[in-house]
Scaffold this motif. Structure first.
Motif, mmCIF file in Angstrom:
data_model
loop_
_atom_site.group_PDB
_atom_site.id
_atom_site.type_symbol
_atom_site.label_atom_id
_atom_site.label_comp_id
_atom_site.label_asym_id
_atom_site.label_seq_id
_atom_site.Cartn_x
_atom_site.Cartn_y
_atom_site.Cartn_z
ATOM 1 N N GLY A 25 42.057 8.358 9.281
ATOM 2 C CA GLY A 25 43.140 8.597 10.232
ATOM 3 C C GLY A 25 44.498 8.547 9.560
ATOM 4 O O GLY A 25 45.362 9.397 9.792
ATOM 5 N N GLU A 26 44.692 7.555 8.699
ATOM 6 C CA GLU A 26 45.972 7.425 7.980
ATOM 7 C C GLU A 26 46.202 8.620 7.061
ATOM 8 O O GLU A 26 47.307 9.147 6.975
ATOM 9 C CB GLU A 26 45.973 6.113 7.181
ATOM 10 N N ILE A 29 47.068 11.670 9.271
ATOM 11 C CA ILE A 29 48.417 11.559 9.842
ATOM 12 C C ILE A 29 49.484 11.769 8.768
ATOM 13 O O ILE A 29 50.424 12.539 8.957
ATOM 14 C CB ILE A 29 48.604 10.194 10.546
ATOM 15 N N SER A 30 49.336 11.097 7.627
ATOM 16 C CA SER A 30 50.389 11.173 6.605
ATOM 17 C C SER A 30 50.416 12.503 5.856
ATOM 18 O O SER A 30 51.441 12.857 5.277
ATOM 19 C CB SER A 30 50.259 10.019 5.611
ATOM 20 N N VAL A 33 49.639 15.587 10.145
ATOM 21 C CA VAL A 33 50.357 15.422 11.414
ATOM 22 C C VAL A 33 51.840 15.146 11.186
ATOM 23 O O VAL A 33 52.697 15.782 11.794
ATOM 24 C CB VAL A 33 49.716 14.305 12.258
ATOM 25 N N LEU A 34 52.145 14.196 10.312
ATOM 26 C CA LEU A 34 53.531 13.840 9.997
ATOM 27 C C LEU A 34 53.762 13.949 8.494
ATOM 28 O O LEU A 34 54.078 12.956 7.827
ATOM 29 C CB LEU A 34 53.846 12.418 10.474
ATOM 30 N N ASP A 41 55.190 7.694 0.789
ATOM 31 C CA ASP A 41 54.090 7.034 1.477
ATOM 32 C C ASP A 41 53.641 5.750 0.793
ATOM 33 O O ASP A 41 52.538 5.280 1.012
ATOM 34 C CB ASP A 41 52.915 7.993 1.640
ATOM 35 N N SER A 44 52.471 2.892 3.283
ATOM 36 C CA SER A 44 51.174 3.107 3.930
ATOM 37 C C SER A 44 50.029 3.016 2.918
ATOM 38 O O SER A 44 48.950 2.506 3.237
ATOM 39 C CB SER A 44 51.140 4.440 4.673
#
Length: 171
Positions: A25-26, A29-30, A33-34, A41, A44
């Motif tokens: 998921g991370e 997203i990184s 998605v974003l 990063d 994260s």
């Protein structure tokens, strides 16, 4: 192999699978998605590594509490770490290839491709995943064995009642 060792290995695989879902998921997203065009990063990534280390330590702690032997604890951590590494690289392969148009806008990818001999961005990105595939799978496996072993020491102390938490002996 003892039943408690097999149980520890199975639990380690479940812990690795749950952790991988969070990592996947991370990563999604990184990178999709974003996405960031810069390499901002670090936080994260650092948090992700800390979660991996904690999960591998927890694998050994829980295994020891359930009576798994040293071999079972180490094997549980080794397999969990290797699984996390392999699944994480597989996630990058999927994300980087399915969303190539987004991933290819990252400055590190653009700079790396410009200095490579690759014929395409896809070729460059996939070639760059070979090293991490080996390092993460083998490295996290070895680290998993060590952290699970260390976690097992804490778990054994806790199980035997020798570990005191908050002024009371833990059972």
């Amino acid at each position: 192999m003892q039943i408690s060792d097999r149980k520890a290995i199975k639990r380690g695989m479940v812990i690795a699978g749950v952790l991988w879902l969070g990592l996947a998921g991370e990563i999604l997203i990184s990178n999709v998605v974003l996405p960031s065009k810069t390499d901002g990063d670090a936080i994260s990534v650092g948090v992700s590594y800390l979660c991996v280390f904690a999960a591998l330590f927890l694998t050994g702690t829980l295994a020891a509490r359930d009576g798994a032997g040293r071999k079972g604890r180490i094997l549980a951590g080794l397999l969990a770490g290797s699984m996390i590494g392999a699944l994480t690289v597989a996630t990058f392969v999927v994300v980087d290839n399915v969303w190539l148009d987004i991933v290819a806008q990252q400055s590190a990818k653009i700079d790396g491709f410009a200095h490579s001999n690759a014929g395409s961005m896809r070729e460059y990105i996939n070639h760059e995943l070979v090293g991490p595939a080996v390092f993460l799978t083998v490295g996290l496996g070895i680290l998993g064995a060590a952290l699970s072993w260390a976690g097992g020491l804490i778990g054994r102390l806790s199980r035997s009642g020798q570990l005191s938490i908050g002024g009371r002996r833990s059972c």
